[in-house]
Design a protein around this motif. Sequence first.
Motif, short mmCIF file in Angstrom:
data_model
loop_
_atom_site.label_atom_id
_atom_site.label_comp_id
_atom_site.label_asym_id
_atom_site.label_seq_id
_atom_site.Cartn_x
_atom_site.Cartn_y
_atom_site.Cartn_z
N GLU A 1 10.95 -9.35 -32.74
CA GLU A 1 11.31 -10.05 -33.84
C GLU A 1 10.54 -11.48 -33.99
N LEU A 2 10.51 -11.59 -35.11
CA LEU A 2 9.60 -12.95 -35.59
C LEU A 2 10.32 -13.80 -36.64
N SER A 3 10.71 -14.96 -36.20
CA SER A 3 11.06 -15.62 -37.61
C SER A 3 10.24 -16.68 -38.08
N LEU A 4 9.97 -16.79 -39.40
CA LEU A 4 9.11 -17.67 -39.93
C LEU A 4 9.82 -18.52 -41.25
N GLU A 5 9.11 -19.48 -41.47
CA GLU A 5 9.53 -20.41 -42.66
C GLU A 5 9.36 -19.52 -43.92
N LYS A 6 9.83 -19.86 -45.21
CA LYS A 6 9.66 -19.24 -46.54
C LYS A 6 8.07 -19.49 -46.56
N TYR A 7 7.71 -18.14 -47.33
CA TYR A 7 6.27 -18.03 -47.62
C TYR A 7 5.69 -19.16 -48.33
N GLU A 8 4.55 -19.58 -47.90
CA GLU A 8 3.58 -20.45 -48.92
C GLU A 8 2.23 -19.95 -48.61
N GLU A 9 1.50 -19.77 -49.61
CA GLU A 9 0.17 -19.27 -49.93
C GLU A 9 -0.67 -20.23 -48.95
N ASN A 10 -1.86 -19.41 -48.45
CA ASN A 10 -3.02 -20.05 -47.68
C ASN A 10 -2.37 -20.63 -46.33
N ASP A 11 -1.26 -20.31 -45.79
CA ASP A 11 -0.62 -20.73 -44.79
C ASP A 11 -1.32 -20.09 -43.40
N LYS A 12 -2.53 -20.67 -42.78
CA LYS A 12 -3.03 -20.19 -41.74
C LYS A 12 -2.25 -20.09 -40.55
N GLU A 13 -1.40 -20.97 -40.14
CA GLU A 13 -0.50 -20.98 -38.73
C GLU A 13 0.27 -19.85 -38.98
N ARG A 14 0.81 -19.44 -40.22
CA ARG A 14 1.72 -18.17 -40.56
C ARG A 14 1.13 -17.16 -40.13
N ASN A 15 -0.08 -17.04 -40.73
CA ASN A 15 -0.91 -15.85 -40.36
C ASN A 15 -1.38 -15.54 -38.99
N ASP A 16 -1.53 -16.76 -38.34
CA ASP A 16 -2.10 -16.65 -36.74
C ASP A 16 -0.64 -16.22 -36.22
N LYS A 17 0.68 -16.79 -36.41
CA LYS A 17 1.78 -16.42 -35.81
C LYS A 17 1.94 -14.89 -35.90
N LEU A 18 1.87 -14.39 -37.08
CA LEU A 18 2.16 -13.06 -37.21
C LEU A 18 0.90 -12.05 -36.62
N ASP A 19 -0.37 -12.44 -36.71
CA ASP A 19 -1.21 -11.87 -35.99
C ASP A 19 -1.03 -11.68 -34.32
N SER A 20 -0.37 -12.86 -33.80
CA SER A 20 -0.06 -12.90 -32.35
C SER A 20 1.10 -11.94 -32.11
N PHE A 21 2.19 -12.03 -33.01
CA PHE A 21 3.30 -11.06 -32.65
C PHE A 21 3.03 -9.67 -32.88
N LEU A 22 2.15 -9.20 -33.85
CA LEU A 22 1.89 -7.94 -34.05
C LEU A 22 0.85 -7.49 -32.84
N LYS A 23 0.15 -8.02 -32.41
CA LYS A 23 -0.57 -7.88 -31.19
C LYS A 23 0.17 -7.68 -30.00
N GLU A 24 1.11 -8.47 -29.81
CA GLU A 24 2.40 -8.34 -28.72
C GLU A 24 2.85 -7.10 -28.80
N MET A 25 3.17 -6.77 -30.12
CA MET A 25 3.93 -5.47 -30.29
C MET A 25 3.02 -4.31 -30.19
N GLY A 26 1.80 -4.56 -30.15
CA GLY A 26 0.98 -3.35 -29.79
C GLY A 26 0.57 -2.61 -31.26
N TRP A 27 0.56 -3.39 -32.38
CA TRP A 27 0.64 -2.80 -33.58
C TRP A 27 -1.20 -2.57 -33.99
#
Length: 251
Positions: A225-251
Amino acid sequence: MKEKIITVEQLVKNFDNGDTKQTIINELNLEIYDNDFTIIMGSSGAGKSTLMYCLSGMDKPTSGNIIFDKENITKMNNDKLAIFRRKKCGFVFQAIYLLDKMSLMENVLTAGLLNNNKKEIIKKAKELFKKVNIPEITYKKSVNQVSGGEAQRVGIVRAAINNPKVIFADEPTGALNSENSKAVLDVLTELNKEGQSIIMVTHDKKSALRGNRIIYLKDGKIFGELSLEKYEENDKERNDKLDSFLKEMGW
């Protein structure tokens, strides 16, 4: 502290194929909170859509409990479930289930008039059409006369017309091109920012970025499970967090 709107306790969903029994949801526990944009991800066969259908009362689990807005929907018969869904749930699917013999407005009114009087529901429909950028000149068109993206936005109007506790979206951008997908995700994001709770099943990372909570299923259980703040456009940190999470999940 966030308010719980759905509590899932030891949920099991089996499918019996005659000689074999397949467990799709396996003793799953989960809490869904008000005003969250909850994303459900996982590989094919992980139980994503099955879980969503159980949460919304569209499918009955084999065992376990689902407390939705303080009511145990697993104890309801089909008639009570139908009334509950009509009042508390909105649905957006990959396939756009609008009736082609009705106008766009008539499709929305058909859903809204089950719970409201005509004058009130027409007013609400016009407000929602404006919100999703569907002009008044389009109201009388049929689904065959508009683009897939426009039709899906009308589907969101239909889902939101009764002020549901939760809008359930199952791969709502799966059949759309990138431009129309963004338009649909923008509408869902705006509704969420205004207080609408949303649960969305997706396999698409761009769609998942819109959520503030990502739940990853594997073999019918919550694997991460991953918790994030509410969506804001062009949020690179958000994108990086999701990439890292999905990689950890084996996605």
